[in-house]
Motif scaffolding. Structure first.
Motif, PDB file in Angstrom:
ATOM      1  N   LYS A 176       0.850  -1.184   0.000  1.00  0.00           N
ATOM      2  CA  LYS A 176       0.000   0.000   0.000  1.00  0.00           C
ATOM      3  C   LYS A 176       0.883   1.231   0.000  1.00  0.00           C
ATOM      4  O   LYS A 176       1.805   1.345   0.800  1.00  0.00           O
ATOM      5  N   ASP A 177       0.589   2.184  -0.901  1.00  0.00           N
ATOM      6  CA  ASP A 177       1.383   3.407  -0.945  1.00  0.00           C
ATOM      7  C   ASP A 177       0.813   4.458   0.015  1.00  0.00           C
ATOM      8  O   ASP A 177      -0.202   4.233   0.667  1.00  0.00           O
ATOM      9  N   LYS A 178       1.478   5.595   0.085  1.00  0.00           N
ATOM     10  CA  LYS A 178       1.069   6.649   1.020  1.00  0.00           C
ATOM     11  C   LYS A 178      -0.310   7.204   0.705  1.00  0.00           C
ATOM     12  O   LYS A 178      -0.994   7.695   1.585  1.00  0.00           O
TER      13      LYS A 178
ATOM     14  N   PHE B 277      -1.240  -2.448  -4.141  1.00  0.00           N
ATOM     15  CA  PHE B 277      -0.611  -3.096  -5.278  1.00  0.00           C
ATOM     16  C   PHE B 277      -0.277  -4.532  -4.916  1.00  0.00           C
ATOM     17  O   PHE B 277      -0.036  -4.847  -3.755  1.00  0.00           O
ATOM     18  N   VAL B 278      -0.244  -5.384  -5.924  1.00  0.00           N
ATOM     19  CA  VAL B 278       0.215  -6.761  -5.765  1.00  0.00           C
ATOM     20  C   VAL B 278       1.442  -6.899  -6.649  1.00  0.00           C
ATOM     21  O   VAL B 278       1.371  -6.680  -7.856  1.00  0.00           O
ATOM     22  N   CYS B 279       2.580  -7.244  -6.035  1.00  0.00           N
ATOM     23  CA  CYS B 279       3.837  -7.310  -6.781  1.00  0.00           C
ATOM     24  C   CYS B 279       4.573  -8.608  -6.483  1.00  0.00           C
ATOM     25  O   CYS B 279       4.500  -9.125  -5.371  1.00  0.00           O
ATOM     26  N   PRO B 280       5.322  -9.094  -7.465  1.00  0.00           N
ATOM     27  CA  PRO B 280       6.195 -10.231  -7.197  1.00  0.00           C
ATOM     28  C   PRO B 280       7.250  -9.826  -6.156  1.00  0.00           C
ATOM     29  O   PRO B 280       7.779  -8.720  -6.205  1.00  0.00           O
TER      30      PRO B 280
ATOM     31  N   LYS C 276      12.170   0.075  -3.117  1.00  0.00           N
ATOM     32  CA  LYS C 276      11.629   1.422  -2.994  1.00  0.00           C
ATOM     33  C   LYS C 276      11.152   1.908  -4.359  1.00  0.00           C
ATOM     34  O   LYS C 276      11.869   1.753  -5.352  1.00  0.00           O
ATOM     35  N   PRO C 277       9.954   2.511  -4.431  1.00  0.00           N
ATOM     36  CA  PRO C 277       9.449   2.986  -5.720  1.00  0.00           C
ATOM     37  C   PRO C 277      10.392   3.965  -6.415  1.00  0.00           C
ATOM     38  O   PRO C 277      10.506   3.955  -7.637  1.00  0.00           O
TER      39      PRO C 277
END
Length: 58
Positions: free
Chosen positions: A17-19, A24-27, A33-34
């Protein structure tokens, strides 16, 4: 007899979860870090807020 259709490696995914509250679902293997991600790495992430969720009422 072995199952020839069985995957050789199972890929793990994580919920992130971003700020702003977007999830998001990521491998797991691309998790970082984005600000450090390259555009070609970001293509492997899914913004679930923009994808239809037919089995979740969306």
């Amino acid at each position: 007899m072995s199952d020839v259709s069985a995957p050789s490696k199972r890929q793990q995914f994580v919920w992130v979860k971003d700020k702003a509250g977007n999830e998001f679902v990521c491998p797991v293997d691309v998790l970082k870090k984005p600000s450090e991600m390259r555009p070609e790495e970001l293509k492997d992430c899914v913004d679930d807020a923009t994808k239809p969720q037919p089995y979740a009422g969306g």
